[in-house]
Design a protein around this motif. Structure first.
Motif, mmCIF file in Angstrom:
data_model
loop_
_atom_site.group_PDB
_atom_site.id
_atom_site.type_symbol
_atom_site.label_atom_id
_atom_site.label_comp_id
_atom_site.label_asym_id
_atom_site.label_seq_id
_atom_site.Cartn_x
_atom_site.Cartn_y
_atom_site.Cartn_z
ATOM 1 N N ILE A 284 0.940 -2.113 -9.631
ATOM 2 C CA ILE A 284 2.047 -1.506 -10.108
ATOM 3 C C ILE A 284 2.957 -1.070 -8.887
ATOM 4 N N PRO A 285 4.483 -0.714 -9.319
ATOM 5 C CA PRO A 285 5.330 -0.726 -8.116
ATOM 6 C C PRO A 285 4.988 0.703 -7.527
ATOM 7 N N PHE A 286 5.248 0.841 -6.230
ATOM 8 C CA PHE A 286 5.152 2.060 -5.321
ATOM 9 C C PHE A 286 5.641 3.039 -6.097
ATOM 10 N N ARG A 287 6.844 3.157 -6.588
ATOM 11 C CA ARG A 287 7.631 4.075 -7.209
ATOM 12 C C ARG A 287 6.763 4.941 -8.315
ATOM 13 N N ALA A 288 5.885 4.127 -9.032
ATOM 14 C CA ALA A 288 5.277 4.798 -9.847
ATOM 15 C C ALA A 288 4.217 6.063 -9.125
ATOM 16 N N TYR B 188 -3.454 4.973 -7.830
ATOM 17 C CA TYR B 188 -2.481 4.052 -7.449
ATOM 18 C C TYR B 188 -2.855 2.725 -7.225
ATOM 19 N N LEU B 189 -3.922 2.906 -5.829
ATOM 20 C CA LEU B 189 -4.473 2.086 -5.226
ATOM 21 C C LEU B 189 -5.777 1.210 -6.094
ATOM 22 N N GLY B 190 -6.080 1.892 -7.198
ATOM 23 C CA GLY B 190 -7.039 1.425 -8.193
ATOM 24 C C GLY B 190 -6.409 0.731 -9.396
ATOM 25 N N THR B 191 -5.159 0.759 -9.701
ATOM 26 C CA THR B 191 -4.445 0.672 -10.854
ATOM 27 C C THR B 191 -3.954 -0.944 -10.765
ATOM 28 N N ALA C 111 -7.680 2.878 2.570
ATOM 29 C CA ALA C 111 -7.605 2.525 4.026
ATOM 30 C C ALA C 111 -6.940 1.270 4.379
ATOM 31 N N TYR C 112 -7.324 0.195 3.468
ATOM 32 C CA TYR C 112 -6.739 -1.139 3.609
ATOM 33 C C TYR C 112 -5.817 -1.717 2.896
ATOM 34 N N GLY C 113 -5.896 -0.980 1.810
ATOM 35 C CA GLY C 113 -4.766 -1.320 0.315
ATOM 36 C C GLY C 113 -3.320 -1.510 0.873
ATOM 37 N N LEU C 114 -2.675 -0.504 1.333
ATOM 38 C CA LEU C 114 -1.354 -0.282 2.028
ATOM 39 C C LEU C 114 -1.203 -1.485 2.943
#
Lengths: 161, 495
Positions: free
Chosen positions: A6-10, A63-66, B488-491
Motif C-alpha cells: 500500500i502507498p507510503f502515505r498510508a 505498514y511493512l506487513g500489509t 530492516a530490508y523492506g524500505l
C-alpha cells in the motif's frame, strides 16, 4: 503471493490517527485529573509509552506487513503484526465492489476497496485513490461480469423488498 | 391479486398490542379521580380497541399475492407499501407450517426464502388455505426441476433416533423459558393459585429430596432437570415422524406431531451438509445430519435437520441416496502432534488451578475442608469432560478435498462438526497466525461459505503449507518476525 504494497502515505495517515487519539486522551487527562498526582503521572506515562510504541514500532511494522494482490481467481489481502491475517475472496463469487473514503483518507488521497460476496467480505484498505478506481474497473470488467449478472436477478428481488 | 385467509386479521392484532399502553396510562391517571372519572373516559379505550382491530383489518385488506408465470408477487404494508416478486427459480426453501390450532380450519403458514434478503427473516410469509399454499409449493418445485419424472427416494427416521436428536439438541434454557412463559400465561388464565401451587409443589419436592444437601441446591437442580425435560419433549414433538425425500433437484422434509412442518428445498441452493456429534454419540458412531439452505432452520427453535440421527453406515447410505452431490472424506490435512498442547492447555490449566485452589483453601479452612474438597472435586468433573472433548477434538480436526467437495472437521464447545461443502460454495478463506503459530508453521483456517449472512467454520492448528495447497491459495508470508526483517530490508526493497 506476489503482493503489492500500500502507498507510503498510508503510514502517515496512521501516524496522524495515533497523534489525534493521543491528543484526545491527554485532553481528557488534563480536563478531569489534578496535574502531577500519581494517577495523572501514571496515565500520562502509560499513554505516552503506548503512543511511542504504536508510532515508532507497531505502525511501521504493520505498514511493512500489509500487502494485497488480485489474480484471475482471487482477491487477497494480508496484514497484521502480532496476529497475521490473510484473507482470500474467490472472484467467482464476487458480487459488489465498492470504493469509499473517510474525510482523512480524502486528505491523503487514499481510498478503500470493499469487495463483497454472498457470505464474505474483503476490504483492501488504504490504497491510492487512482489504484482503487483502477482495481474497481478491473474487478467489474465485462468479462468478469457473469456472476454479477447472475446476482442481478437476486438484487432486483432484494431491492424491491 | 388474492388475499390471505381472514384468520390473518387475528394474527395482525398482536402487532398493535403496544397501543394498549395508552388505555393503561389513562387508567393510571384517571383512577385517582375514582371509578366515575375512569368511566367518563372509556370512549378513549374503545377508540384504541377499534384502532387495533381496524389497523389489523386494514393490514389484511391491503396485503395480497399473485402467482405470475415467473414467480410469486407479494404486496403488503399500510403506509410503506411493498410490491415485490420472487422468481420460482430463485426459491431456496418453501415451508408449510400447519399449527395444531389451525388444522381444523385448513389454514397453513407459508414461508418462502431465496438467497437474497437478510439471514433472520423470510422473503415473505403468507397465511393461506391449504390448497393455494400447495399450489405455490408445486410451482416452486417446478421451478427447480424441469420435470418431476425422476425416482423418489424417501427415508423415515425411527423414534429412537429422533429421541437421540432431541437428547443432543435439548437445552435447559429453552425449557426454562418455555416453563416460565407457560406459568405466566396459565397464571393469567387460571389465577395465581395455579402458579403458586406449581411452585410450592416443586419446593416441597426439593425439600423431600434434600438428604443433607441444601434445599436451594436441590430446587435449582430440579429446575434444570425440568427445563431440560421440557426442551426434550418440545424437540421430540417437533421432529416426530421425520421424513426426508429427494426427487430430482427437490428435497422434501416433513415432521411434527401436533404442528406439522413441511419444507421443500432446491438442492442447487443447499450450501452445505453437516454432521454433528457429541462425545457420547461419537463413542457410538452416531451422526446427526444437518444442512444449510436459505430459509430452513430460520423459524424460532427450528433446527435445520437433514436426518435426526443415524449410525455411520446408514448416514453414508442417506448421503449417497439423498444428497449424492456431497460426501465426507477422511482428513488429509490435520494438526501436527505438537499442536495437541494448543487443544488441551486451557482445560489442563484450569483443572490444575482448581485442584491447587481447593487444596490451599482446605488447608486455610480446616473445618470446611471436607466441603471444599467435595466442591473442588465436583468442579473438576466438567473440566475433565472438557479435557476429554479437547483430546477427541485434536483427533477430529482436519480438512480434505475430494471430487470438488471440501470436508471441514472441527469442534465447537463439546460438539464435533464435519462439514461437506462444494468448492463453488466456498466464498472466502482466511488464514490467521499468531507469532507462536508462525514459528511452528501452523495456522487457523477460517472458511466462509455461501450464505445470506455470514457462515464461518474455524479449523484450528493446521500446518500452513498443506492447508494453503489444499485450499488452492498462495502461502502467506512467513509470519516469523517477517515484519521485523522487512523493517530492516523492506524500505530498501521498495526504493
Amino acid at each position: 503471493m506476489k503482493g503489492r504494497r500500500i502507498p507510503f502515505r498510508a503510514l502517515w495517515l496512521w501516524e496522524l490517527y495515533a497523534v489525534l487519539v493521543y491528543a484526545a486522551l491527554l485532553f481528557l487527562i488534563y480536563t478531569f485529573l489534578v496535574p502531577f498526582t500519581w494517577l495523572w503521572i501514571l496515565l500520562v506515562s502509560l499513554f505516552g509509552g503506548g503512543y511511542l510504541l504504536a508510532a515508532l514500532v507497531y505502525f511501521p511494522l504493520l505498514y511493512l506487513g500489509t500487502q494485497y494482490s488480485i489474480s484471475e481467481e482471487a482477491i487477497e489481502f494480508e496484514s497484521g503484526v502480532l496476529y497475521r491475517r490473510k484473507t482470500v475472496l474467490f472472484r467467482k463469487n464476487l458480487i459488489v465492489v465498492c470504493v469509499y473514503q473517510t474525510p482523512l483518507d480524502f486528505l491523503f488521497r487514499l481510498s478503500s476497496l470493499r469487495c463483497s460476496g454472498p457470505g464474505g467480505v474483503v476490504t483492501l484498505g488504504y490504497l491510492a485513490k487512482k489504484e482503487a478506481l483502477r482495481l474497481k474497473g478491473e474487478l467489474t470488467a465485462k468479462k468478469r461480469l457473469r456472476p454479477v449478472a447472475e446476482m442481478a436477478v437476486r438484487n432486483e428481488t432484494n431491492a424491491s423488498h | 391479486m388474492k388475499r390471505m385467509h381472514p384468520i390473518n386479521i387475528l394474527e395482525n392484532i398482536s402487532g398493535y398490542f403496544w397501543l394498549l399502553l395508552f388505555p393503561l396510562i389513562r387508567g393510571f391517571f384517571s383512577f385517582r379521580g375514582g371509578i366515575w372519572a375512569w368511566l367518563g373516559g372509556v370512549w378513549f379505550d374503545l377508540l384504541i380497541l377499534a384502532a387495533i382491530f381496524g389497523l389489523a383489518f386494514l393490514r389484511w385488506r391491503l396485503a395480497g399475492y399473485e402467482l405470475t408465470q415467473n414467480g410469486v408477487r407479494v404486496v403488503n404494508g399500510i403506509l410503506l407499501r411493498r410490491d415485490f416478486l420472487v422468481p420460482y427459480q430463485q426459491f431456496a426453501n418453501v415451508s408449510l407450517v400447519a399449527p395444531f390450532y389451525y388444522r381444523p380450519l385448513g389454514v397453513v403458514h407459508l414461508s418462502a426464502d431465496s438467497d437474497a434478503g437478510n439471514d433472520w427473516k423470510y422473503d415473505f410469509t403468507l397465511t393461506l388455505p391449504l390448497k393455494p399454499a400447495q399450489e405455490i409449493l408445486h410451482r416452486a418445485k417446478r421451478g427447480c426441476c424441469s420435470g418431476l419424472s425422476g425416482q423418489r427416494r424417501t427415508y423415515r427416521s425411527s423414534g429412537l433416533y429422533i429421541a437421540m436428536l432431541a437428547f443432543i439438541s435439548s437445552k435447559t434454557v429453552t425449557g426454562v423459558v418455555f416453563t416460565a412463559a407457560f406459568l405466566v400465561q396459565a397464571g393469567k388464565i387460571l389465577g395465581h393459585e395455579f402458579e403458586t401451587t406449581f411452585l410450592q409443589g416443586l419446593t416441597d419436592l426439593a425439600n423431600k429430596l434434600a438428604f443433607g444437601i441444601p434445599p436451594a441446591a436441590v430446587f435449582l437442580a430440579l429446575v434444570v432437570v425440568l427445563g431440560w425435560m421440557i426442551s426434550f419433549i418440545i424437540n421430540l414433538a417437533r421432529n416426530y415422524r421425520f421424513t426426508v425425500s429427494r426427487q430430482e433437484s427437490s428435497l422434501q422434509i416433513q415432521s411434527g406431531l401436533f404442528t406439522r412442518y413441511r419444507h421443500q428445498m432446491n438442492v442447487e441452493k443447499v450450501n452445505l451438509v453437516e454432521s454433528r456429534q457429541s462425545i457420547i454419540t461419537k463413542a457410538f458412531r452416531i451422526h446427526s445430519l444437518f444442512l444449510h439452505c436459505a430459509g430452513y432452520g430460520k423459524a424460532k427453535n427450528e433446527l435445520s435437520v437433514l436426518f435426526p440421527a443415524a449410525n455411520e453406515k446408514r448416514a453414508r447410505e442417506i448421503m449417497q441416496n439423498i444428497m449424492p452431490e456431497w460426501h465426507f472424506t477422511r482428513r488429509a490435512v490435520f494438526p501436527k502432534g505438537q499442536s495437541i498442547f494448543r487443544f488441551i492447555l486451557a482445560p489442563v490449566g484450569i483443572g490444575v488451578a482448581l485442584g491447587v485452589a481447593a487444596l490451599v483453601l482446605a488447608g486455610v479452612f480446616p473445618r470446611l475442608s471436607d466441603l471444599i474438597l467435595f466442591l473442588g472435586g465436583m468442579f473438576e468433573l466438567p473440566v475433565l469432560w472438557w479435557l476429554a472433548a479437547r483430546i477427541i477434538a485434536f483427533y477430529h480436526t482436519g480438512i480434505s478435498k475430494s471430487g470438488g467437495v471440501y470436508t471441514l472437521r472441527f469442534s465447537r464447545g463439546f460438539g464435533f462438526h464435519s462439514v461437506a461443502v462444494r468448492e463453488e460454495k466456498v466464498v472466502q478463506v482466511k488464514l490467521r497466525q499468531s507469532i507462536w503459530q508462525g514459528m511452528s508453521g501452523s495456522c487457523n483456517l477460517i472458511v466462509y461459505t455461501w450464505s445470506e449472512g455470514k457462515k464461518r467454520h474455524v479449523i484450528p492448528a493446521l500446518p500452513v503449507e498443506q492447508a494453503c495447497e489444499l485450499m488452492g491459495i498462495s502461502k502467506p508470508e512467513k509470519a516469523t518476525l517477517s515484519g521485523w526483517k522487512r523493517l530492516a530490508y523492506g524500505l530498501k526493497e521498495e526504493t
